[in-house]
Design a protein around this motif. Structure first.
Motif, PDB file in Angstrom:
ATOM      1  N   LEU A   1     -13.806  -9.676  12.711  1.00 51.52           N
ATOM      2  CA  LEU A   1     -13.341  -8.985  13.911  1.00 51.52           C
ATOM      3  C   LEU A   1     -14.359  -9.134  15.038  1.00 51.52           C
ATOM      4  N   ARG A   2     -13.870  -9.365  16.230  1.00 46.76           N
ATOM      5  CA  ARG A   2     -14.724  -9.530  17.396  1.00 46.76           C
ATOM      6  C   ARG A   2     -14.419  -8.435  18.422  1.00 46.76           C
ATOM      7  N   ALA A   3     -15.368  -8.209  19.298  1.00 43.72           N
ATOM      8  CA  ALA A   3     -15.198  -7.177  20.323  1.00 43.72           C
ATOM      9  C   ALA A   3     -13.935  -7.444  21.137  1.00 43.72           C
ATOM     10  N   GLY A   4     -13.139  -6.417  21.323  1.00 40.30           N
ATOM     11  CA  GLY A   4     -11.912  -6.540  22.101  1.00 40.30           C
ATOM     12  C   GLY A   4     -10.672  -6.745  21.266  1.00 40.30           C
ATOM     13  N   MET A   5     -10.815  -7.144  19.996  1.00 38.39           N
ATOM     14  CA  MET A   5      -9.635  -7.306  19.146  1.00 38.39           C
ATOM     15  C   MET A   5      -8.974  -5.960  18.901  1.00 38.39           C
ATOM     16  N   ARG A   6      -7.647  -5.989  18.730  1.00 39.35           N
ATOM     17  CA  ARG A   6      -6.881  -4.769  18.506  1.00 39.35           C
ATOM     18  C   ARG A   6      -6.001  -4.939  17.270  1.00 39.35           C
ATOM     19  N   VAL A   7      -5.903  -3.865  16.494  1.00 38.35           N
ATOM     20  CA  VAL A   7      -5.104  -3.876  15.272  1.00 38.35           C
ATOM     21  C   VAL A   7      -4.188  -2.663  15.293  1.00 38.35           C
ATOM     22  N   GLU A   8      -2.904  -2.890  15.000  1.00 43.73           N
ATOM     23  CA  GLU A   8      -1.932  -1.802  14.923  1.00 43.73           C
ATOM     24  C   GLU A   8      -1.715  -1.434  13.464  1.00 43.73           C
TER      25      GLU A   8
ATOM     26  N   VAL B   1       0.860  -1.188   0.000  1.00 43.55           N
ATOM     27  CA  VAL B   1       0.000   0.000   0.000  1.00 43.55           C
ATOM     28  C   VAL B   1       0.893   1.233   0.000  1.00 43.55           C
ATOM     29  N   ASP B   2       0.557   2.166  -0.875  1.00 46.00           N
ATOM     30  CA  ASP B   2       1.316   3.412  -0.998  1.00 46.00           C
ATOM     31  C   ASP B   2       0.757   4.432  -0.003  1.00 46.00           C
ATOM     32  N   PHE B   3       1.545   4.753   1.019  1.00 40.76           N
ATOM     33  CA  PHE B   3       1.150   5.739   2.022  1.00 40.76           C
ATOM     34  C   PHE B   3       1.824   7.089   1.768  1.00 40.76           C
ATOM     35  N   ASP B   4       2.031   7.416   0.499  1.00 43.76           N
ATOM     36  CA  ASP B   4       2.644   8.679   0.102  1.00 43.76           C
ATOM     37  C   ASP B   4       4.047   8.744   0.688  1.00 43.76           C
ATOM     38  N   ASP B   5       4.438   9.865   1.311  1.00 46.17           N
ATOM     39  CA  ASP B   5       5.815   9.974   1.778  1.00 46.17           C
ATOM     40  C   ASP B   5       6.084   9.197   3.063  1.00 46.17           C
ATOM     41  N   LEU B   6       5.062   8.481   3.578  1.00 43.41           N
ATOM     42  CA  LEU B   6       5.306   7.554   4.688  1.00 43.41           C
ATOM     43  C   LEU B   6       5.837   6.225   4.171  1.00 43.41           C
ATOM     44  N   GLY B   7       5.817   6.037   2.839  1.00 46.67           N
ATOM     45  CA  GLY B   7       6.416   4.863   2.239  1.00 46.67           C
ATOM     46  C   GLY B   7       5.408   3.900   1.634  1.00 46.67           C
ATOM     47  N   ILE B   8       5.929   3.001   0.785  1.00 44.35           N
ATOM     48  CA  ILE B   8       5.137   1.897   0.253  1.00 44.35           C
ATOM     49  C   ILE B   8       5.402   0.703   1.164  1.00 44.35           C
ATOM     50  N   LEU B   9       4.374   0.307   1.897  1.00 42.41           N
ATOM     51  CA  LEU B   9       4.553  -0.670   2.967  1.00 42.41           C
ATOM     52  C   LEU B   9       3.727  -1.921   2.709  1.00 42.41           C
ATOM     53  N   GLU B  10       4.309  -3.068   3.009  1.00 41.75           N
ATOM     54  CA  GLU B  10       3.547  -4.317   2.968  1.00 41.75           C
ATOM     55  C   GLU B  10       2.576  -4.294   4.147  1.00 41.75           C
ATOM     56  N   THR B  11       1.302  -4.277   3.842  1.00 39.74           N
ATOM     57  CA  THR B  11       0.289  -3.924   4.837  1.00 39.74           C
ATOM     58  C   THR B  11      -0.642  -5.095   5.123  1.00 39.74           C
ATOM     59  N   PRO B  12      -0.812  -5.481   6.387  1.00 41.69           N
ATOM     60  CA  PRO B  12      -1.751  -6.557   6.725  1.00 41.69           C
ATOM     61  C   PRO B  12      -3.191  -6.170   6.372  1.00 41.69           C
ATOM     62  N   LEU B  13      -3.951  -7.161   5.939  1.00 43.58           N
ATOM     63  CA  LEU B  13      -5.358  -6.971   5.596  1.00 43.58           C
ATOM     64  C   LEU B  13      -6.215  -7.777   6.566  1.00 43.58           C
ATOM     65  N   TYR B  14      -7.353  -7.190   6.976  1.00 45.25           N
ATOM     66  CA  TYR B  14      -8.262  -7.861   7.901  1.00 45.25           C
ATOM     67  C   TYR B  14      -9.681  -7.807   7.336  1.00 45.25           C
ATOM     68  N   GLU B  15     -10.411  -8.875   7.565  1.00 48.11           N
ATOM     69  CA  GLU B  15     -11.816  -8.929   7.166  1.00 48.11           C
ATOM     70  C   GLU B  15     -12.661  -8.453   8.345  1.00 48.11           C
ATOM     71  N   ARG B  16     -13.414  -7.394   8.115  1.00 52.14           N
ATOM     72  CA  ARG B  16     -14.145  -6.810   9.238  1.00 52.14           C
ATOM     73  C   ARG B  16     -15.164  -7.773   9.825  1.00 52.14           C
ATOM     74  N   ALA B  17     -15.796  -8.572   8.997  1.00 45.15           N
ATOM     75  CA  ALA B  17     -16.829  -9.483   9.492  1.00 45.15           C
ATOM     76  C   ALA B  17     -16.270 -10.485  10.500  1.00 45.15           C
TER      77      ALA B  17
ATOM     78  N   ARG C   1      -9.319  -0.505  18.108  1.00 48.85           N
ATOM     79  CA  ARG C   1      -9.964  -1.437  19.030  1.00 48.85           C
ATOM     80  C   ARG C   1     -11.405  -1.624  18.583  1.00 48.85           C
ATOM     81  N   VAL C   2     -11.910  -2.858  18.645  1.00 47.47           N
ATOM     82  CA  VAL C   2     -13.281  -3.156  18.235  1.00 47.47           C
ATOM     83  C   VAL C   2     -14.207  -3.012  19.440  1.00 47.47           C
ATOM     84  N   HIS C   3     -15.204  -2.111  19.312  1.00 49.71           N
ATOM     85  CA  HIS C   3     -16.171  -1.889  20.378  1.00 49.71           C
ATOM     86  C   HIS C   3     -17.147  -3.057  20.457  1.00 49.71           C
ATOM     87  N   GLU C   4     -17.810  -3.206  21.593  1.00 50.61           N
ATOM     88  CA  GLU C   4     -18.715  -4.340  21.787  1.00 50.61           C
ATOM     89  C   GLU C   4     -19.904  -4.319  20.829  1.00 50.61           C
TER      90      GLU C   4
END
Length: 696
Positions: free
Chosen positions: A642-649, A624-640, A670-673
């Protein structure tokens, strides 16, 4: 079953809530401009909603605003007081672009040969100075019909104080022309300002035939499928719902019906999450809209203007509208380089047809969506859950049309488009916060629409906003917000008096006159009177000023103590907005009463709780191209998943069928309840592409 349907410029959305199962159903199809009803019915079919099970149907539409901006309304005639034929032409002397020597006033919607005068006259106190000449009304109506008018507006001088002449003229016109709609200013607004009242009556008449035809067609289609007529409602610009017959009588009140739903959704979500001060941001296919909601309270204004720009005063509408700012910058906004070599994004949009180049439907010009696809922020195989596969090659070809003449690479051009789109949207957010005396750092940003979750993190960094909230199904959020709507009616009555204790009893008497009238309007739909509450406001100003500040009135009787409290609140709000207060007399200009009938609204279910590790929702990665923050290999998550309490950086992208949430490096999710994504922003970090020139 509760169903909300929202027609946007690019897509038509539907959210349905099944009271028996507690489940929500979603649908999204391309808007069908040739027949808007067809798109609504397609969403019902897609969500497998049986019309016979609909207990409440709420509809938001862009039909009214589009009819005005595209000049597709009816040929309209105007009857007005003798001597006031040219009010629409004269307008106001104040205009936004005061140093533009090439300025031209907007063309009136009623040409001069269709603006006719009637013999009558009221004083500013509502006293009859010249009786109504009924024969002049009849002659005027016949002349308008002979000249091709297919809708008639009536606006007489000082009818806001005494509408008896307007009402009698309307009776005559409706009797003589039963097939021609007649709009009467005093039936829409009871505020002063002759130009604004006339403009409102004219624009209501202008859209009335089209609105009546559309709503009748939609009503016929839904009842033909088994829906009950009394279950059908329309979202009003004030944030309340009205029946189809009420909407046909005053369709101008629907001018911002869809955006009003999104603001209601933001208020409801704030209550659910415990966020008190909110900025809503809706980035759709055609526009971006924002509202500031301090204390989870939506501001209602009657100073709305259609087609207002920094260089044009637009056309005023004196109706209650949720205070929303809007710009022409959405996913379908077209990018181009002007004659001076400057990059521009919007306001022109690719719309639903042909849409962005990557849709593969004939579009050739580069858009924000094409740039997002090239930068890896959208999954080409998962757009609308894969129902519309995107074509990266077509997107690159469109971007190259802009990049080649500028001597930059395709990637640099795509970054420039996103950079400018963010800058334009940041200006929008500043206009509703800083320019109105609000510090954005004290607010949470609720971002939705198809594009909101993609741009929200970068915008929050630029404005130092601490938290971004991405609701469940953000691309359907306006429709979801409509399910949160109560029945509402507003009445504003001009009453210019000094704000001093001796006037409290007279103002209280006027409130006692207004409140039963507006409560009765809400009760017409069969609502239980016990579920109706009223909210009262006053518009105040310093003596000698032109414009006002709206101040909530205290509960209970309006006595001298309550009036003193209101005056002090006015001083504080005036200082917040304009940075000063005056030691001078204050006067009340208008009283505003809103009657709100509470209805049962759905509540999101709680998600199953989970450990913080989001690995079960991980679905791979991509560059993913984040402009001048760099082109970074970026993890992908499926929202469906995700469960309450999970955290993603961050960096990360959370994908769902109709939206992608982009987390920048340093963001913490952070995923809300109840399923919302709460993104804590690193406000000390730099926003991508910050202060970068064009070309790079």
């Amino acid at each position: 079953m509760h169903v909300a349907s929202d027609i946007g410029g690019t897509f038509t959305d539907l959210v349905a809530f099944d009271e028996e199962t507690g489940e929500f159903s979603l649908a999204k199809v391309p808007t069908t401009p040739d027949d808007l009803t067809r798109g609504v019915l397609e969403t019902l079919d897609s969500a497998r909603v049986e019309a016979a099970r609909i207990g409440r149907f709420i509809h938001g539409t862009t039909l009214i605003i589009n009819a005005i901006t595209e000049r597709k309304g009816a040929r309209t005639g105007l009857l007005t007081t003798r001597g006031f034929r040219d009010v629409l032409e004269i307008g106001r002397a104040n205009r936004p672009d005061i140093y533009n020597f090439s300025f031209r006033k907007p063309e009136p919607f009623v040409p001069r040969d269709l603006r006719l005068e009637v013999t009558e006259r009221m004083s500013h106190k509502g006293e009859v100075l010249t009786p109504l000449d009924e024969d002049s009304v009849r002659r005027g109506v016949r002349a308008l019909l002979d000249r091709g008018a297919r809708a008639i507006a009536i606006c007489f001088l000082h009818a806001y104080r005494s509408p008896v002449h307007e009402r009698r003229a309307a009776e005559i016109a409706r009797a003589d022309t039963p097939t021609i709609p007649v709009s009467v200013s005093s039936e829409i607004t009871r505020e002063w300002r002759e130009y604004e009242r006339t403009s409102t009556a004219v624009l209501n008449a202008y859209v009335q035939p089209l609105a009546a035809s559309y709503l009748s067609s939609l009503e016929s289609s839904l009842t033909g499928r088994g829906a009950a007529g009394q279950a059908l409602h329309v979202m009003q610009s004030s944030g309340g719902i009205a029946t189809f017959p009420e909407a046909r009588a005053a369709p101008i009140r629907l001018v911002e019906s869809g955006p009003a739903g999104s603001v209601l959704g933001a208020v409801a979500l704030g209550q659910l999450l415990g966020e008190r001060d909110i900025i809503s941001l809706d980035i759709g296919g055609t526009t971006a809209k924002s509202a500031v909601l301090p204390g989870r309270e939506a501001r209602i204004t009657t100073g709305y203007k259609v087609e207002w720009t920094p260089t044009s005063p637009g056309y005023p509408l004196m109706i209650p509208v949720v205070d929303i700012a809007e710009i022409g910058a959405g996913g379908g906004s077209i990018a181009r380089v002007d004659e001076a070599g400057r990059l521009e994004v919007g306001p022109r949009s690719a719309g639903a047809a042909p849409g962005p180049a990557c849709y593969g439907r004939g579009g050739e010009e580069p858009t924000v969506t094409d740039a997002s696809l090239l930068c890896g922020r959208i999954n080409p195989a998962y757009f609308l859950g894969g129902s519309i596969p995107l074509d990266p090659t077509a997107a690159r070809r469109a971007i190259r049309r802009l990049a080649a003449p500028c001597g930059v690479t395709d990637a640099e051009a795509a970054r420039g488009i996103l950079r400018l789109a963010n800058a334009i949207t940041e200006t929008l957010l500043r206009s509703v916060t800083l320019r109105r005396g609000h510090d954005p750092r004290e607010f949470a940003l609720v971002a939705f629409g198809g594009g909101g979750p993609m741009h929200a993190s970068a915008l929050a960094r630029s404005l130092r906003i601490r938290r971004v909230v991405i609701p469940v199904a953000p691309a359907h959020f306006s429709a979801w917000g409509m399910l949160m709507a109560d029945v509402r009616a507003d009445l504003v009555r001009t009453a210019v008096v000094r704000a001093q204790p001796s006037r409290a009893s007279a103002l209280a008497a006027l409130l006692r006159e207004i409140e039963p009238e507006i409560v009765a309007r809400v009760c017409r739909g069969g609502l239980d009177p016990g579920r109706i509450s009223t909210r009262r406001f006053a518009e105040l100003r310093y003596v000698g000023q032109e414009h006002t500040v709206t101040v909530p009135l205290p509960g209970g009787p309006l006595d001298s103590a309550a009036l003193e409290q209101t005056i002090e609140r006015f001083h504080a709000l005036h200082e917040q907005r304009y940075t000063f207060r005056l030691e001078t007399a204050v006067e009340i200009v208008s009283l505003h009463v809103a009657a709100v009938g509470a209805v049962d609204t759905p509540r999101p279910a709680r998600l199953e709780r989970s450990p913080p590790d989001p690995a079960p929702a991980r679905k791979g990665s991509r560059a993913v191209d984040f402009d001048d923050l760099g082109i970074l290999e970026t993890p992908l998550y499926e929202r469906a998943r995700l469960r309450a309490g999970m955290r993603v950086e961050g960096p990360a992208i959370v994908e769902e069928p109709a939206a992608s949430t982009v987390l920048l490096p340093g963001d913490r999710l952070r995923v809300h309840e109840h399923g919302s994504l709460l993104v804590d922003i690193d406000t000390d970090a730099r926003s991508p592409g910050e202060a970068r020139p064009w070309p790079p």
